[in-house]
Design a protein around this motif. Structure first.
Motif, mmCIF file in Angstrom:
data_model
loop_
_atom_site.group_PDB
_atom_site.id
_atom_site.type_symbol
_atom_site.label_atom_id
_atom_site.label_comp_id
_atom_site.label_asym_id
_atom_site.label_seq_id
_atom_site.Cartn_x
_atom_site.Cartn_y
_atom_site.Cartn_z
ATOM 1 N N LEU A 1 10.299 3.588 -3.240
ATOM 2 C CA LEU A 1 9.885 3.693 -1.842
ATOM 3 C C LEU A 1 8.850 4.803 -1.703
ATOM 4 C CD1 LEU A 1 13.467 3.461 -0.338
ATOM 5 C CD2 LEU A 1 11.696 1.711 -0.093
ATOM 6 N N PHE A 2 7.731 4.500 -1.064
ATOM 7 C CA PHE A 2 6.613 5.418 -0.857
ATOM 8 C C PHE A 2 5.964 5.849 -2.174
ATOM 9 C CE2 PHE A 2 7.623 5.623 3.560
ATOM 10 C CZ PHE A 2 6.474 6.102 4.193
ATOM 11 N N GLY A 3 6.323 5.199 -3.281
ATOM 12 C CA GLY A 3 5.789 5.591 -4.582
ATOM 13 C C GLY A 3 4.336 5.247 -4.798
ATOM 14 N N ASN A 4 3.772 4.416 -3.904
ATOM 15 C CA ASN A 4 2.373 4.003 -4.046
ATOM 16 C C ASN A 4 1.514 4.499 -2.891
ATOM 17 O OD1 ASN A 4 0.515 2.599 -5.684
ATOM 18 N ND2 ASN A 4 0.532 0.824 -4.323
ATOM 19 N N ALA A 5 2.062 5.426 -2.087
ATOM 20 C CA ALA A 5 1.355 5.872 -0.884
ATOM 21 C C ALA A 5 0.196 6.798 -1.233
ATOM 22 C CB ALA A 5 2.324 6.593 0.045
ATOM 23 N N ALA A 6 -0.941 6.515 -0.620
ATOM 24 C CA ALA A 6 -2.119 7.368 -0.795
ATOM 25 C C ALA A 6 -2.150 8.448 0.286
ATOM 26 C CB ALA A 6 -3.391 6.517 -0.718
ATOM 27 N N SER A 7 -2.866 9.521 0.019
ATOM 28 C CA SER A 7 -2.932 10.630 0.981
ATOM 29 C C SER A 7 -3.637 10.220 2.268
ATOM 30 C CB SER A 7 -3.638 11.834 0.356
ATOM 31 O OG SER A 7 -4.961 11.481 -0.039
ATOM 32 N N HIS B 1 0.823 -1.213 0.000
ATOM 33 C CA HIS B 1 0.000 0.000 0.000
ATOM 34 C C HIS B 1 0.857 1.264 0.000
ATOM 35 C CE1 HIS B 1 -3.514 -2.347 2.084
ATOM 36 N NE2 HIS B 1 -3.330 -2.710 0.821
ATOM 37 N N ILE B 2 2.167 1.108 0.202
ATOM 38 C CA ILE B 2 3.069 2.257 0.323
ATOM 39 C C ILE B 2 4.119 2.276 -0.789
ATOM 40 C CG2 ILE B 2 4.839 3.343 1.766
ATOM 41 C CD1 ILE B 2 2.066 3.738 2.864
ATOM 42 N N ASN B 3 4.815 1.164 -0.967
ATOM 43 C CA ASN B 3 5.872 1.116 -1.978
ATOM 44 C C ASN B 3 5.320 0.730 -3.339
ATOM 45 O OD1 ASN B 3 7.711 1.770 -0.030
ATOM 46 N ND2 ASN B 3 8.629 -0.277 0.122
ATOM 47 N N VAL C 1 5.029 0.837 8.430
ATOM 48 C CA VAL C 1 5.829 -0.174 7.726
ATOM 49 C C VAL C 1 6.591 0.468 6.582
ATOM 50 C CG1 VAL C 1 4.091 -1.005 6.049
ATOM 51 C CG2 VAL C 1 5.820 -2.570 6.933
ATOM 52 N N GLY C 2 6.025 1.494 5.975
ATOM 53 C CA GLY C 2 6.719 2.206 4.905
ATOM 54 C C GLY C 2 7.971 2.897 5.406
ATOM 55 N N ILE C 3 7.885 3.529 6.556
ATOM 56 C CA ILE C 3 9.053 4.214 7.136
ATOM 57 C C ILE C 3 10.153 3.210 7.440
ATOM 58 C CG2 ILE C 3 9.900 5.475 9.146
ATOM 59 C CD1 ILE C 3 7.118 6.804 9.316
ATOM 60 N N ILE C 4 9.807 2.116 8.091
ATOM 61 C CA ILE C 4 10.818 1.129 8.477
ATOM 62 C C ILE C 4 11.454 0.497 7.244
ATOM 63 C CG2 ILE C 4 11.174 -1.112 9.590
ATOM 64 C CD1 ILE C 4 9.171 -0.257 11.717
ATOM 65 N N TYR C 5 10.647 0.149 6.256
ATOM 66 C CA TYR C 5 11.198 -0.437 5.035
ATOM 67 C C TYR C 5 12.101 0.558 4.311
ATOM 68 C CZ TYR C 5 8.939 -5.013 4.591
ATOM 69 O OH TYR C 5 8.585 -6.327 4.746
#
Length: 275
Positions: free
Chosen positions: A185-191, A161-163, A200-204
């Motif tokens: 990284l974070f390329g798929n994150a929604a607002s 949901h994030i990357n 999980v996005g931050i840690i990854y």
């Protein structure tokens, strides 16, 4: 019993271990305080008390870490010396991993890289991404810098949901890249991403950046063995991120038993026994 005490003095956290004459690591501990000197003396006193060690049992004290600069006198009157942090990283990682040729990845506030081989132990670089990055991004995005809380949230998150993954941009795997590899990284994150997914996005982001930098740093050396040390090795997400990178890049990331205390162990091991 004569032991050498190794102390890794951070700005607010001190790690301490003892190594006896047989080379056995004795009960490492970590203490937090508001300043390095308070942290150091608090850790030392607690360590001696908890292990029933008398001052006369201590042969030498070796200190290292950024907080060591604040210590200018013998600890409790005991013979005290300082050792370079990067040397301590290498010695501790060698002792714990039983490897001679490797790159040590010290994941602290930032990340330093130390190469160990037949030529010795030397610092080869690093990146400004580490525990400080994790805490800072978490403060901004999650309103907390409690790493345990962030890690707990992350265990309920979904990284897809994030990357942005290769499979999101290509119907087929790319050469050398499976569809579940990270494209951005974070390329798929929604607002409106959930707190769990952000965590999980931050840690990854932090762990993958460290892993990628490590692999790139090794290319000219041919080293394929990496030893991870420092507080971030305690994150359960390490068991997800690094094995995936091992499979993708045909390398090996090792997390030794006392990964959190390797620098303190190395400090103790740097004592030569001669004054």
């Amino acid at each position: 019993m004569k032991i050498v005490i190794g102390i890794d003095v951070g700005i607010s956290t001190t790690k301490i271990v003892g190594i006896d004459q047989q080379g056995t690591v004795i009960s490492p501990i970590r203490i937090k305080a508001t300043d390095p000197v308070t942290s150091l003396y608090g850790a030392f006193g607690k360590y001696l008390y908890d292990n029933g060690i008398q001052l006369d049992d201590v042969e030498h004290v070796m200190i290292t870490g950024v907080g060591a600069a604040y210590v200018d006198s013998p600890i409790y009157g005991l013979p005290t010396d300082k050792t370079e942090e990067f040397i301590a990283d290498g010695l501790g990682a060698r002792y714990e991993s039983e490897l001679e040729r490797m790159i040590v990845v010290s994941m602290g506030t930032g990340t330093s890289l130390v190469q160990c081989d037949e030529e010795g132990i030397r610092h080869i670089g690093g990146i400004g991404i580490g525990g400080g990055t994790l805490a800072g991004l978490s403060r901004v995005l999650l309103q907390t810098d409690d790493v345990k809380q962030v890690s707990s949230l992350a265990m309920r998150g979904d990284i897809s949901h994030i990357n942005l993954l290769i499979g999101d941009i290509s119907a087929n795997p790319l050469p050398g890249l499976p569809k579940n590899a990270t494209a951005s990284l974070f390329g798929n994150a929604a607002s409106n991403a959930s707190r769990e997914d952000i965590a999980v996005g931050i840690i990854y982001t932090v762990l993958q950046a460290i892993g990628s930098a490590t692999i790139l740093s090794s290319l000219r050396s041919g080293i394929r063995e990496f030893v991870l040390i420092g507080n971030l090795t305690l994150l359960p997400q390490c068991k997800e991120v690094f094995p995936a990178m091992e499979k993708l890049y045909k390398v090996r990331f090792n997390i030794p038993k006392y990964s959190e205390f390797c620098t303190a162990i190395g400090a103790a091991l740097s004592y030569t026994g001669t004054d």
